[in-house]
Motif scaffolding. Structure first.
Motif, mmCIF file in Angstrom:
data_model
loop_
_atom_site.group_PDB
_atom_site.id
_atom_site.type_symbol
_atom_site.label_atom_id
_atom_site.label_comp_id
_atom_site.label_asym_id
_atom_site.label_seq_id
_atom_site.Cartn_x
_atom_site.Cartn_y
_atom_site.Cartn_z
ATOM 1 N N ILE A 323 42.548 60.422 43.096
ATOM 2 C CA ILE A 323 42.880 61.717 42.494
ATOM 3 C C ILE A 323 41.693 62.425 41.835
ATOM 4 C CG2 ILE A 323 43.755 60.627 40.344
ATOM 5 C CD1 ILE A 323 45.293 63.739 42.014
ATOM 6 N N THR A 324 40.800 61.669 41.175
ATOM 7 C CA THR A 324 39.676 62.311 40.473
ATOM 8 C C THR A 324 38.417 61.462 40.624
ATOM 9 O OG1 THR A 324 40.255 61.125 38.451
ATOM 10 C CG2 THR A 324 41.080 63.367 38.620
ATOM 11 N N ALA A 325 37.295 62.063 40.305
ATOM 12 C CA ALA A 325 36.027 61.308 40.303
ATOM 13 C C ALA A 325 36.099 60.203 39.251
ATOM 14 C CB ALA A 325 34.868 62.254 40.006
ATOM 15 N N ALA A 326 36.738 60.507 38.114
ATOM 16 C CA ALA A 326 36.838 59.501 37.040
ATOM 17 C C ALA A 326 37.671 58.307 37.511
ATOM 18 C CB ALA A 326 37.467 60.130 35.797
ATOM 19 N N ALA A 327 38.746 58.571 38.262
ATOM 20 C CA ALA A 327 39.584 57.470 38.768
ATOM 21 C C ALA A 327 38.757 56.608 39.729
ATOM 22 C CB ALA A 327 40.822 58.027 39.469
ATOM 23 N N ARG A 328 37.999 57.270 40.618
ATOM 24 C CA ARG A 328 37.164 56.517 41.563
ATOM 25 C C ARG A 328 36.148 55.647 40.807
ATOM 26 N NH1 ARG A 328 33.251 60.302 44.068
ATOM 27 N NH2 ARG A 328 32.477 60.088 41.930
ATOM 28 N N ASP A 329 35.499 56.219 39.810
ATOM 29 C CA ASP A 329 34.467 55.465 39.078
ATOM 30 C C ASP A 329 35.080 54.283 38.326
ATOM 31 O OD1 ASP A 329 32.805 57.346 40.097
ATOM 32 O OD2 ASP A 329 32.536 58.471 38.226
ATOM 33 N N ARG A 330 36.263 54.494 37.774
ATOM 34 C CA ARG A 330 36.935 53.412 37.043
ATOM 35 C C ARG A 330 37.305 52.269 38.003
ATOM 36 N NH1 ARG A 330 42.244 52.269 36.536
ATOM 37 N NH2 ARG A 330 42.767 50.849 34.824
ATOM 38 N N ILE A 331 37.827 52.637 39.173
ATOM 39 C CA ILE A 331 38.225 51.632 40.175
ATOM 40 C C ILE A 331 36.992 50.823 40.599
ATOM 41 C CG2 ILE A 331 39.018 51.353 42.573
ATOM 42 C CD1 ILE A 331 40.696 54.027 42.012
ATOM 43 N N GLU A 332 35.901 51.522 40.910
ATOM 44 C CA GLU A 332 34.709 50.820 41.414
ATOM 45 C C GLU A 332 34.087 49.971 40.308
ATOM 46 O OE1 GLU A 332 32.199 53.337 43.799
ATOM 47 O OE2 GLU A 332 33.814 53.629 45.253
ATOM 48 N N ASN A 333 34.173 50.450 39.082
ATOM 49 C CA ASN A 333 33.659 49.658 37.966
ATOM 50 C C ASN A 333 34.483 48.377 37.793
ATOM 51 O OD1 ASN A 333 32.034 49.156 35.608
ATOM 52 N ND2 ASN A 333 33.885 49.613 34.440
ATOM 53 N N LEU A 334 35.810 48.495 37.915
ATOM 54 C CA LEU A 334 36.654 47.296 37.773
ATOM 55 C C LEU A 334 36.343 46.274 38.873
ATOM 56 C CD1 LEU A 334 40.057 48.808 36.642
ATOM 57 C CD2 LEU A 334 38.954 46.819 35.606
ATOM 58 N N ILE A 335 36.055 46.755 40.081
ATOM 59 C CA ILE A 335 35.689 45.835 41.174
ATOM 60 C C ILE A 335 34.403 45.084 40.785
ATOM 61 C CG2 ILE A 335 34.944 45.688 43.600
ATOM 62 C CD1 ILE A 335 36.637 48.302 44.058
ATOM 63 N N SER A 336 33.435 45.817 40.252
ATOM 64 C CA SER A 336 32.167 45.192 39.854
ATOM 65 C C SER A 336 32.380 44.182 38.734
ATOM 66 C CB SER A 336 31.150 46.254 39.418
ATOM 67 O OG SER A 336 30.960 47.149 40.477
ATOM 68 N N VAL A 337 33.258 44.527 37.788
ATOM 69 C CA VAL A 337 33.567 43.591 36.700
ATOM 70 C C VAL A 337 34.214 42.331 37.296
ATOM 71 C CG1 VAL A 337 35.015 43.233 34.650
ATOM 72 C CG2 VAL A 337 33.751 45.366 34.918
ATOM 73 N N GLY A 338 35.104 42.526 38.240
ATOM 74 C CA GLY A 338 35.759 41.382 38.899
ATOM 75 C C GLY A 338 34.734 40.478 39.565
ATOM 76 N N GLU A 339 33.783 41.111 40.218
ATOM 77 C CA GLU A 339 32.728 40.336 40.901
ATOM 78 C C GLU A 339 31.936 39.532 39.867
ATOM 79 O OE1 GLU A 339 29.977 42.873 42.931
ATOM 80 O OE2 GLU A 339 29.644 41.386 44.527
ATOM 81 N N ARG A 340 31.586 40.201 38.768
ATOM 82 C CA ARG A 340 30.819 39.505 37.715
ATOM 83 C C ARG A 340 31.632 38.371 37.095
ATOM 84 N NH1 ARG A 340 28.973 44.605 36.316
ATOM 85 N NH2 ARG A 340 30.283 44.810 34.475
ATOM 86 N N GLN A 341 32.936 38.553 37.047
ATOM 87 C CA GLN A 341 33.775 37.508 36.432
ATOM 88 C C GLN A 341 34.112 36.385 37.418
ATOM 89 O OE1 GLN A 341 37.008 39.825 34.730
ATOM 90 N NE2 GLN A 341 35.865 40.244 32.851
ATOM 91 N N GLY A 342 33.597 36.472 38.647
ATOM 92 C CA GLY A 342 33.731 35.338 39.568
ATOM 93 C C GLY A 342 34.566 35.570 40.814
ATOM 94 N N ALA A 343 35.112 36.778 41.007
ATOM 95 C CA ALA A 343 35.876 37.030 42.229
ATOM 96 C C ALA A 343 34.909 37.251 43.397
ATOM 97 C CB ALA A 343 36.762 38.257 42.038
ATOM 98 N N ARG A 344 35.376 36.906 44.600
ATOM 99 C CA ARG A 344 34.550 37.141 45.793
ATOM 100 C C ARG A 344 35.013 38.437 46.451
ATOM 101 N NH1 ARG A 344 34.778 36.171 51.351
ATOM 102 N NH2 ARG A 344 36.893 35.324 51.219
ATOM 103 N N VAL A 345 34.062 39.336 46.733
ATOM 104 C CA VAL A 345 34.428 40.609 47.357
ATOM 105 C C VAL A 345 34.494 40.391 48.874
ATOM 106 C CG1 VAL A 345 33.875 43.068 47.564
ATOM 107 C CG2 VAL A 345 33.246 41.822 45.483
ATOM 108 N N ALA A 346 35.728 40.226 49.388
ATOM 109 C CA ALA A 346 35.896 39.925 50.817
ATOM 110 C C ALA A 346 35.844 41.203 51.654
ATOM 111 C CB ALA A 346 37.218 39.194 51.035
ATOM 112 N N ALA A 347 36.253 42.325 51.091
ATOM 113 C CA ALA A 347 36.066 43.636 51.736
ATOM 114 C C ALA A 347 35.664 44.575 50.608
ATOM 115 C CB ALA A 347 37.357 44.106 52.386
ATOM 116 N N ASP A 348 34.625 45.372 50.860
ATOM 117 C CA ASP A 348 34.035 46.161 49.772
ATOM 118 C C ASP A 348 34.150 47.657 50.069
ATOM 119 O OD1 ASP A 348 32.597 47.149 47.674
ATOM 120 O OD2 ASP A 348 30.851 45.828 47.959
#
Ligand code: NAD
Length: 496
Positions: A323-348
């Motif tokens: 819906i917005t640039a802010a929503a996109r940035d929040r989503i992508e930031n959460l993915i990065s946080v997940g990666e840092r916390q130990g999740a494996r990014v199987a599709a990016d």
């Protein structure tokens, strides 16, 4: 660039507040319109129009109300494509998805067309000697709806057709992010013969919401949106004496048991996690795999990478922007946080650029494997195209995981075992359950609603609960005394 104004008392008006907000076209990232943002005086003008209209509409016969409902149903059906285009333009979802939203809204209108049957009431002949008892329901008066951006046509249609069929008048405060479709729907109500003032649209943000919550002329509020706002609306609304139903956010788990067909599961996980860019309160955002499931994760990841992402009006697109640039940035930031916390990014899906739409709010489908309940990606409602994969040892562990989550909107189980499905459906503390159906949105003649932090208040929305919510009951105990001995007595009356 046009300005989207309120619809009050049957006409378009800019109102008195001078506040405005931009409305984006998410595919291009450009501002498409601006929308007026109501203040308390604008809300008051809408409530006044609705109050005056209630004097007539609340007394209209069922027959007349039903005729308007049927005409409205025909107009929405005839204009379904146009409604879908308006939705797609401001929300970003692909046209086929927008068509699905219109269809599910239409089904609620069809349910509301049966209002004479739904309001039939009850009658007990000879409840006591010479005494009959009957019950019926009356409209509440002016009622309000406050709705989210993700289904700008359907979610309001969960409310206003039933509220209006029951004899109420309605003030809608749609999301300020995709407001245009509500004015078009208002014009269809008018064309259907609905008297002016019965359906009003007030555009705005928190100021308009607060004015609605405080307005003494509004009897009930239906809210659909995120959990923090739902909680606020519920408690503030109740505090000012209103009847409130407030549906909140979600974290929907799909449990995959080892006996499920892997192809069927992979196909449905991708569709339910990434359809509408994951911006559905019933989207599957956590897949809980019972058993190893590594091959399934790879299959889901490779299908996720193949989802065709593009503008909603391109027939080749399967998924649009968020819906917005802010929503996109929040989503992508959460993915990065997940990666840092130990999740494996199987599709990016991060940093996706669509040729010709470089400024659009796109993010692609993402699959995170090895997610654990402590990670932010699991705890937060991401509301984007991100599927987290969690592992559980057996079905009971999966049920316990779901039950320890604060949300309880929807959930699904994939299995070929009736016994396992039954254990699941009886064990989970969730309002809507799918068995091999990943998005179990109830049909219009049931009611929609989650448990726990996904719903505040007692009533689910639309269906029979909707009729109850928008009416209140009266019971009449009646007799027609004829000649004979009087049975008046000072003791408490009991039946004879
Ligand atoms: P939101 O909560 O931000 O907004 C919903 C409505 O509340 C909008 O009309 C908005 O103007 C208003 N609002 C926003 N901030 C406010 C504030 N501070 N004070 C008063 N009012 C405020 O939700 P959204 O982003 O538009 O929609 C997405 C959310 O809605 C997700 O959490 C999703 O799960 C939820 N949702 C739930 C259901 C359901 O049936 N349970 C259905 C659709 C969407």
């Amino acid at each position: 660039m046009g300005t989207i104004e309120h619809w009050i008392g049957g006409s378009v008006t800019a109102g008195v507040s001078s506040r405005r907000a931009p409305v984006y076209q998410p595919a291009t990232g450009q501002v498409a319109h601006e929308v007026v943002l109501a203040g308390a005086a604008d809300v008051d003008a809408a409530v006044s129009a609705a109050r005056v209209a209630f004097e007539g509409w609340g007394q209209e016969s069922l027959s007349r109300r039903t005729k308007v409902l049927f005409a409205f149903r025909e107009l929405v059906s005839r204009n379904a494509e146009k409604i879908g285009k308006i939705v797609s333009n401001e929300h970003g979802k692909v046209l086929s998805d927008a068509a699905g939203e219109v269809q599910r809204g239409l089904e609620v209108i069809e349910f509301a067309c049966g209002i004479p049957q739904l309001l039939k009431g009850s009658y007990s002949d000879q409840a006591s000697a010479g005494v009959d008892v009957f019950g019926f329901r009356e409209p509440l008066g002016v009622v309000a709806g406050i709705t989210p951006f993700n289904f700008p046509a359907m979610v309001p249609m969960w409310m206003h057709p039933i509220a209006i069929a029951c004899g109420n008048t309605f003030v809608l405060k749609p999301s300020e992010r995709d407001p245009s479709v509500s004015n078009f729907v208002a014009s269809l109500w008018r064309e259907a013969g609905l008297p002016d003032g019965v359906f009003n649209v007030v555009h705005g943000d928190h100021d308009a919401v607060d004015a609605i919550l405080k307005h003494p002329g509004i009897a009930a509020v239906s809210f659909v949106g995120s959990t923090p706002i739902a909680r606020y609306i519920y408690f503030e609304g109740v505090k000012s004496g209103k009847r409130v139903q407030a549906l909140g956010g979600a974290k929907n788990h799909a449990v995959v048991l080892p006996d499920a067909d892997p192809d069927f599961v992979a196909e449905h996980l991708v569709a339910s996690a990434f359809g509408s860019a994951g911006e559905r309160c019933m989207a599957v955002s956590a897949a809980v795999l019972v058993g190893a499931g590594d091959r399934l994760v790879e299959e889901v990841a490779s299908r996720a990478a193949e989802v065709r992402v593009g503008p909603g009006d391109d027939p080749a697109s399967e998924m649009g922007p968020v819906i917005t640039a802010a929503a996109r940035d929040r989503i992508e930031n959460l993915i990065s946080v997940g990666e840092r916390q130990g999740a494996r990014v199987a599709a990016d899906g991060r940093n996706l650029k669509i040729p010709g739409y470089e400024e659009g709010f796109f993010t692609g489908p993402t699959v995170l494997d090895g997610v654990t309940p402590e990670m932010d990606v699991y705890r937060e409602e991401i509301f984007g195209p991100v599927l987290s994969v969690v592992r559980a040892g057996d079905v009971d562990e999966a049920i316990a995981l779901i039950n320890s989550n604060p949300y309880g909107n929807g959930t699904a189980v994939f299995t070929s075992s009736g016994a396992a499905a039954r254990r699941f459906q009886r064990g989970v503390r969730v309002g809507m359950i799918g068995v091999n159906v990943p998005i179990p949105v109830p049909m219009a003649y049931y009611s929609f609603g989650g448990w726990k932090d996904s719903l505040f208040g007692q009533s689910h929305i639309y269906g029979p609960d909707g009729v109850d919510f928008y009416t209140r009951g009266k019971v009449v105990t009646q007799r027609w005394p004829s000649t004979g001995a009087s049975d008046a007595s000072l003791h408490f009356p009991t039946a004879r």
